[in-house]
Every structure is written in C-alpha cells, then in structure tokens.
Design a protein around this motif. Structure first.
Motif, PDB file in Angstrom:
ATOM      1  N   GLU A   1      32.490 -66.279 -16.553  1.00 47.93           N
ATOM      2  CA  GLU A   1      33.203 -67.372 -16.311  1.00 47.93           C
ATOM      3  C   GLU A   1      33.273 -67.860 -17.549  1.00 47.93           C
ATOM      4  N   SER A   2      31.953 -68.281 -18.436  1.00 46.01           N
ATOM      5  CA  SER A   2      32.234 -68.970 -19.515  1.00 46.01           C
ATOM      6  C   SER A   2      32.944 -68.104 -20.695  1.00 46.01           C
ATOM      7  N   LEU A   3      32.872 -67.075 -20.546  1.00 45.40           N
ATOM      8  CA  LEU A   3      33.703 -66.085 -21.635  1.00 45.40           C
ATOM      9  C   LEU A   3      35.106 -66.314 -21.481  1.00 45.40           C
ATOM     10  N   ASN A   4      35.540 -66.534 -20.120  1.00 50.80           N
ATOM     11  CA  ASN A   4      36.970 -66.845 -19.810  1.00 50.80           C
ATOM     12  C   ASN A   4      37.476 -68.196 -20.335  1.00 50.80           C
ATOM     13  N   ASP A   5      36.415 -69.143 -19.962  1.00 52.85           N
ATOM     14  CA  ASP A   5      36.598 -70.582 -20.705  1.00 52.85           C
ATOM     15  C   ASP A   5      36.838 -70.384 -22.061  1.00 52.85           C
ATOM     16  N   ALA A   6      35.919 -69.546 -22.658  1.00 50.63           N
ATOM     17  CA  ALA A   6      36.278 -69.502 -24.178  1.00 50.63           C
ATOM     18  C   ALA A   6      37.596 -69.135 -24.775  1.00 50.63           C
TER      19      ALA A   6
ATOM     20  N   PRO B   1      45.706 -73.752 -19.335  1.00 49.63           N
ATOM     21  CA  PRO B   1      44.619 -74.757 -20.315  1.00 49.63           C
ATOM     22  C   PRO B   1      43.664 -75.350 -19.169  1.00 49.63           C
ATOM     23  N   LEU B   2      42.566 -75.789 -20.038  1.00 56.19           N
ATOM     24  CA  LEU B   2      41.474 -76.140 -19.287  1.00 56.19           C
ATOM     25  C   LEU B   2      41.569 -77.866 -19.062  1.00 56.19           C
ATOM     26  N   ASP B   3      41.235 -78.186 -17.710  1.00 57.88           N
ATOM     27  CA  ASP B   3      41.111 -79.743 -17.588  1.00 57.88           C
ATOM     28  C   ASP B   3      40.115 -80.268 -18.368  1.00 57.88           C
ATOM     29  N   ASP B   4      40.479 -81.365 -19.040  1.00 55.73           N
ATOM     30  CA  ASP B   4      39.207 -82.171 -19.713  1.00 55.73           C
ATOM     31  C   ASP B   4      38.593 -81.337 -20.739  1.00 55.73           C
ATOM     32  N   PRO B   5      39.275 -80.356 -21.572  1.00 53.12           N
ATOM     33  CA  PRO B   5      38.549 -79.748 -22.470  1.00 53.12           C
ATOM     34  C   PRO B   5      37.622 -80.338 -23.453  1.00 53.12           C
ATOM     35  N   ASP B   6      37.734 -81.744 -23.687  1.00 56.10           N
ATOM     36  CA  ASP B   6      36.873 -82.456 -24.765  1.00 56.10           C
ATOM     37  C   ASP B   6      35.258 -82.603 -24.012  1.00 56.10           C
ATOM     38  N   LEU B   7      35.381 -82.575 -22.663  1.00 59.28           N
ATOM     39  CA  LEU B   7      34.054 -82.708 -22.110  1.00 59.28           C
ATOM     40  C   LEU B   7      33.564 -81.202 -21.693  1.00 59.28           C
ATOM     41  N   LYS B   8      34.466 -80.337 -21.415  1.00 60.71           N
ATOM     42  CA  LYS B   8      34.232 -78.745 -21.244  1.00 60.71           C
ATOM     43  C   LYS B   8      33.338 -78.135 -22.455  1.00 60.71           C
ATOM     44  N   ILE B   9      33.953 -78.578 -23.473  1.00 58.49           N
ATOM     45  CA  ILE B   9      33.395 -77.886 -24.728  1.00 58.49           C
ATOM     46  C   ILE B   9      31.909 -78.148 -25.109  1.00 58.49           C
ATOM     47  N   GLN B  10      31.577 -79.325 -24.366  1.00 54.24           N
ATOM     48  CA  GLN B  10      30.029 -79.653 -24.756  1.00 54.24           C
ATOM     49  C   GLN B  10      29.058 -78.654 -23.948  1.00 54.24           C
ATOM     50  N   SER B  11      29.614 -78.188 -22.601  1.00 57.42           N
ATOM     51  CA  SER B  11      28.774 -77.297 -22.239  1.00 57.42           C
ATOM     52  C   SER B  11      29.037 -75.601 -22.176  1.00 57.42           C
ATOM     53  N   LEU B  12      30.048 -75.442 -22.949  1.00 54.97           N
ATOM     54  CA  LEU B  12      30.430 -74.023 -23.310  1.00 54.97           C
ATOM     55  C   LEU B  12      29.178 -73.032 -23.590  1.00 54.97           C
ATOM     56  N   ILE B  13      28.439 -73.678 -24.801  1.00 58.70           N
ATOM     57  CA  ILE B  13      27.372 -72.709 -25.353  1.00 58.70           C
ATOM     58  C   ILE B  13      26.452 -72.327 -24.095  1.00 58.70           C
ATOM     59  N   GLU B  14      26.363 -73.414 -23.430  1.00 60.39           N
ATOM     60  CA  GLU B  14      25.023 -73.348 -22.270  1.00 60.39           C
ATOM     61  C   GLU B  14      25.525 -72.370 -21.387  1.00 60.39           C
TER      62      GLU B  14
END
Length: 293
Positions: A84-89, A59-72
């Motif tokens: 790296e972002s695909l792995n986050d997705a 799981p991601l740490d602080d996913p609510d914050l991380k989701i905001q920069s995922l598309i970028e």
C-alpha cells in the motif's frame, strides 16, 4: 449360586479423554457446520494485492501530511502495508514529485529490498513503483544522493527480468525499458556495460537488450564520447553469446553503429571495414562486417 463379593471385583478404570483431532486450514475452509457441533471459528485470509496501472492512480488527499508517515509505512513488517505504501509512493512521484524527491533515495532502497523479497506480489509492486519513479525523475536519479540506489535497482531489475516467474519477469523488462527511455543514453550505457559480461547468461542477455536500446538513442557524437572501440568490442563479444536474445541485441547494436559511422562517408564499406579490422581480432572483424554486408 452365591453372589461375588464386591470387595473382590475388578477395579474400575477411568477412561482417558480422547484427544481432539487437529483441523487443518483447508478443512476449516471446506467444512460445513453441523448443528450438533460447535461452529468452527472463521479463518482469516489476507486480501489480495491490487496491481494498479499508473494511469489509474489518483492524487493523494493531504499529501503534505501523508509524506511524513510514508517511510514508516514502507518499513512496516506487514507486507500488505508495504505494498500500500509503495502505491502511495507512486502517487507521490506522479502527482506530488517535489515532496517525494528529498527522500527518493530512501524510497528507492526500500524498493530494492522489496524486489529481493520472495513474495512475488511485493516484488512486482516494487518494480511498478520503480517504473513510475523513472518516468517522473529521469536524469535527476543520476544525482549523487540517488546514484547508488539507482545502481542497486538496475542490478535487481536485470536479475528479476532473468527469472522464471513470468509476471515478475515481464514487469522487470518493462521497467528496464522505461529506465532506458527516461535517462540519458550515455550514463545509462556506462552503467549497463559491466553487465554485458555478467557471469549469468540470462542477465547478460537482458543487459544486451538494454545496451542496444541505449545505442538506438545515440548519435555518432554520443557513441564517440562513450568510445567507438569499446562499444564495437562489446557488441562483437555479445555476437558470440550463448543466448539468441543477446546475439540479436548485438546485431542490432552493430547495425546502429554502422548507420551512424558511415553517414556522410563516400566510401562507406571501406571505412567501416578499416574500423572493424583495427578494433577487433580478425575473426571478430569478419563476423561484424558480415552483419551489414
């Protein structure tokens, strides 16, 4: 003898400085620094991409914050950053699926774009991300907001499963299997049927395998809802296909249809033969009947 006058001496010509030879990256990597020569500058080599199995993701740490920069991150021009972002997705899909789903259509379109990229590492990472989304969302991907992205992804997976790069091909085949397992067979069959007649025989063969896998999940009622006649006609056409993979998939489809069609019938062979003869040309009906005789 009198000395020659300096006025009559040949003029001195200043030598031009010699050009330094260019040093290739390979030479820099293999060169040993000489104590009499200035040391060579370090050569930067991109880090290799790690292919992380789904079971090893966390799981991601602080996913609510991380989701905001995922598309970028997914739209970055740096392909390593995109990986790296695909792995986050993937982590979002597996552990924080509610956060990812509202932007899942955008994420899927990025995956499709990455699958088209000639860089194999990026392509494979995108395919792995698609597999995790199939597992986590299943029939939700049939929603109007993601249906178009799903169609584009299906085509890309069939194309990648048909190419020569083995490690990409195998990953695409795995993703297609997960897609079929995760989504209801009837809508999946409807999406796949168009590729059963694709101009590329290798794409056609991969589609035939997925079609057969869909049929294996269906009861007779589901086959009837799709249409028994178009289903047997599709199988009969693939039975004469150029590639053995397609022909084997077609034989499997016919066997599955026969088993469901004749279940509970007293005169199984006669009922099946009548169905084939009324649905197919004489030569195709004979070939189909021979599969189960």
């Amino acid at each position: 003898m009198a000395l020659r006058s300096l006025d009559n001496a040949l003029p001195l010509v200043q030598e031009r400085p010699k050009k330094q030879a260019k040093v290739s990256v390979a030479a820099k990597l293999n060169a040993v620094n000489d104590e009499n020569v200035a040391p060579l500058p370090p050569v930067t080599i991109p880090d290799a991409v790690d292919y992380v199995a789904s079971d090893d993701l966390e799981p991601l740490d602080d996913p609510d914050l991380k989701i905001q920069s995922l598309i970028e991150g997914l739209e970055s021009k740096d392909w390593v950053k995109v990986c790296e972002s695909l792995n986050d997705a993937r982590r979002f899909a597996l552990f924080h699926s509610d956060l990812l789903f509202p932007i899942s259509d955008k994420v899927m379109l990025v995956q499709v774009k990455a699958m088209k990229n000639p860089r194999s590492a990026l392509c494979k990472t995108a395919i792995m991300a698609a597999s995790d989304m199939f597992k986590c969302y299943g029939d939700k991907l049939l929603d109007d907001t993601t249906a178009d992205a799903l169609d584009q992804m299906l085509l890309q997976l069939l194309l990648k499963a048909s190419q020569d790069k083995k490690f990409v091909c195998e990953e695409a085949e795995k993703a297609l299997k997960i897609m079929v397992d995760s989504i209801a067979p009837l809508p999946m069959l409807q999406k796949l049927r168009v590729y059963g007649t694709h101009a590329n025989p290798r794409v056609r063969a991969k589609a035939a395998v997925s079609l057969s896998q869909c049929v294996s999940k269906m009861e007779l009622e589901g086959m009837k809802e799709f249409g028994l006649v178009p289903l047997i006609q599709m199988a009969a056409k693939l039975l004469n296909d150029k590639l053995p993979e397609a022909r084997e998939a077609a034989r499997n489809m016919i066997s599955l249809m026969y088993k469901s069609f004749t279940e509970g019938e007293e005169q199984k062979e006669e009922a099946w033969q009548n169905f084939c003869q009324t649905s197919l040309s004489a030569i195709d009906a004979l070939a189909v009947v021979k599969i189960v005789s």
